[in-house]
Design a protein around this motif. Sequence first.
Motif, PDB file in Angstrom:
ATOM      1  N   ALA A  60       5.226  67.953  87.402  1.00 59.52           N
ATOM      2  CA  ALA A  60       4.186  67.676  88.383  1.00 59.52           C
ATOM      3  C   ALA A  60       4.654  66.664  89.422  1.00 59.52           C
ATOM      4  CB  ALA A  60       2.935  67.153  87.687  1.00 59.52           C
ATOM      5  N   SER A  61       5.780  65.997  89.164  1.00 58.94           N
ATOM      6  CA  SER A  61       6.304  65.004  90.104  1.00 58.94           C
ATOM      7  C   SER A  61       7.821  64.887  89.976  1.00 58.94           C
ATOM      8  CB  SER A  61       5.666  63.639  89.850  1.00 58.94           C
ATOM      9  OG  SER A  61       6.076  63.135  88.596  1.00 58.94           O
ATOM     10  N   ILE A  62       8.433  64.413  91.060  1.00 58.13           N
ATOM     11  CA  ILE A  62       9.869  64.139  91.075  1.00 58.13           C
ATOM     12  C   ILE A  62      10.041  62.678  91.454  1.00 58.13           C
ATOM     13  CG2 ILE A  62      12.088  64.660  92.153  1.00 58.13           C
ATOM     14  CD1 ILE A  62      11.056  67.516  92.626  1.00 58.13           C
ATOM     15  N   GLU A  63      10.788  61.957  90.609  1.00 52.90           N
ATOM     16  CA  GLU A  63      10.949  60.518  90.812  1.00 52.90           C
ATOM     17  C   GLU A  63      12.415  60.136  90.745  1.00 52.90           C
ATOM     18  OE1 GLU A  63       8.826  58.863  87.491  1.00 52.90           O
ATOM     19  OE2 GLU A  63       6.970  59.887  87.999  1.00 52.90           O
ATOM     20  N   ASN A  64      12.762  59.041  91.435  1.00 54.12           N
ATOM     21  CA  ASN A  64      14.092  58.469  91.277  1.00 54.12           C
ATOM     22  C   ASN A  64      14.155  57.817  89.910  1.00 54.12           C
ATOM     23  OD1 ASN A  64      15.141  59.104  93.833  1.00 54.12           O
ATOM     24  ND2 ASN A  64      14.053  57.381  94.739  1.00 54.12           N
ATOM     25  N   GLY A  65      15.306  57.911  89.260  1.00 53.83           N
ATOM     26  CA  GLY A  65      15.439  57.278  87.957  1.00 53.83           C
ATOM     27  C   GLY A  65      16.813  57.485  87.363  1.00 53.83           C
ATOM     28  N   GLU A  72       8.703  72.207  81.530  1.00 49.00           N
ATOM     29  CA  GLU A  72      10.059  71.686  81.547  1.00 49.00           C
ATOM     30  C   GLU A  72      10.154  70.360  82.288  1.00 49.00           C
ATOM     31  OE1 GLU A  72      12.090  75.100  83.187  1.00 49.00           O
ATOM     32  OE2 GLU A  72      12.089  74.192  85.170  1.00 49.00           O
ATOM     33  N   ALA A  73      11.258  69.653  82.002  1.00 46.79           N
ATOM     34  CA  ALA A  73      11.555  68.391  82.673  1.00 46.79           C
ATOM     35  C   ALA A  73      13.060  68.340  82.890  1.00 46.79           C
ATOM     36  CB  ALA A  73      11.095  67.213  81.819  1.00 46.79           C
ATOM     37  N   GLY A  74      13.471  67.969  84.102  1.00 47.11           N
ATOM     38  CA  GLY A  74      14.886  67.996  84.422  1.00 47.11           C
ATOM     39  C   GLY A  74      15.409  66.696  85.001  1.00 47.11           C
ATOM     40  N   SER A  99      23.421  64.363  90.297  1.00 52.07           N
ATOM     41  CA  SER A  99      23.912  64.046  91.644  1.00 52.07           C
ATOM     42  C   SER A  99      22.946  63.175  92.427  1.00 52.07           C
ATOM     43  CB  SER A  99      24.175  65.329  92.436  1.00 52.07           C
ATOM     44  OG  SER A  99      25.237  66.032  91.870  1.00 52.07           O
ATOM     45  N   THR A 100      21.656  63.467  92.293  1.00 55.00           N
ATOM     46  CA  THR A 100      20.654  62.736  93.074  1.00 55.00           C
ATOM     47  C   THR A 100      19.947  61.649  92.282  1.00 55.00           C
ATOM     48  OG1 THR A 100      18.912  64.322  92.501  1.00 55.00           O
ATOM     49  CG2 THR A 100      20.210  64.779  94.508  1.00 55.00           C
ATOM     50  N   ASN A 101      20.173  61.604  90.960  1.00 52.25           N
ATOM     51  CA  ASN A 101      19.490  60.641  90.074  1.00 52.25           C
ATOM     52  C   ASN A 101      17.975  60.769  90.191  1.00 52.25           C
ATOM     53  OD1 ASN A 101      21.921  59.549  89.075  1.00 52.25           O
ATOM     54  ND2 ASN A 101      22.082  58.273  90.893  1.00 52.25           N
ATOM     55  N   LYS A 102      17.510  62.016  90.145  1.00 54.25           N
ATOM     56  CA  LYS A 102      16.066  62.281  90.221  1.00 54.25           C
ATOM     57  C   LYS A 102      15.598  62.935  88.929  1.00 54.25           C
ATOM     58  CE  LYS A 102      15.649  62.511  95.181  1.00 54.25           C
ATOM     59  NZ  LYS A 102      14.807  61.438  95.576  1.00 54.25           N
ATOM     60  N   ILE A 103      14.415  62.536  88.502  1.00 55.34           N
ATOM     61  CA  ILE A 103      13.778  63.077  87.309  1.00 55.34           C
ATOM     62  C   ILE A 103      12.658  63.996  87.761  1.00 55.34           C
ATOM     63  CG2 ILE A 103      12.489  62.539  85.205  1.00 55.34           C
ATOM     64  CD1 ILE A 103      13.801  59.707  85.334  1.00 55.34           C
ATOM     65  N   ASN A 104      12.726  65.266  87.339  1.00 54.07           N
ATOM     66  CA  ASN A 104      11.685  66.233  87.652  1.00 54.07           C
ATOM     67  C   ASN A 104      10.787  66.346  86.424  1.00 54.07           C
ATOM     68  OD1 ASN A 104      10.091  68.464  88.100  1.00 54.07           O
ATOM     69  ND2 ASN A 104      11.710  69.623  89.097  1.00 54.07           N
TER      70      ASN A 104
END
Length: 190
Positions: free
Chosen positions: A171-176, A157-159, A163-168
Amino acid sequence: MNSKVALIYENGEFIVSINDSIVSKDKDIEKSFFSFKQIIENNSKREVTSWSDIEDAMSKIKNDMLEINSDHKTLSFGVMKYFHATGKLFYMNNGTMTPLIGGYQFFKFVVSMTANNEMLNYSELLELCKVIIEKNATYRAEETSFIVSSAKFNYGEAGYNFSTNKINKGASIENGSFEEYKKYILELLK
């Protein structure tokens, strides 16, 4: 749900059936499994939220686009319409009526996120939902996050958290931005 839903592999084809009546046949396992999952979800999740509870919750949201029709027990929000009698939600655009996953809960998510200015363009999300369904993937909404599930993603999955503008990415969580998230999803679902 009192139905027997089966996914069977026979003579080189995947067969999806309900109570021994064939619903679909396909050689593609992903399409067959998606069909199998959709049948289970559509038949097991009955609308448990009463119409009066829905009316109460929706009337607290202040947005001019939200329409509550008590006579027909429907909710409308721009190009999105929810029918309480069936528990179904649709994206209505360019003369088409695309069924969406999630019923009232997803409707509430989109309306709430838009009303709170956390989602700037809800139509973009609905267009993405349409593509996700066409690509035999699924999605769900949790609190302030939108999550797409598919075997094509790391950890399935990818989320995106509005609210936080984060992309999960699993394997990683990034701002985006949501635009970057959408590009990532569409690239993997090709």
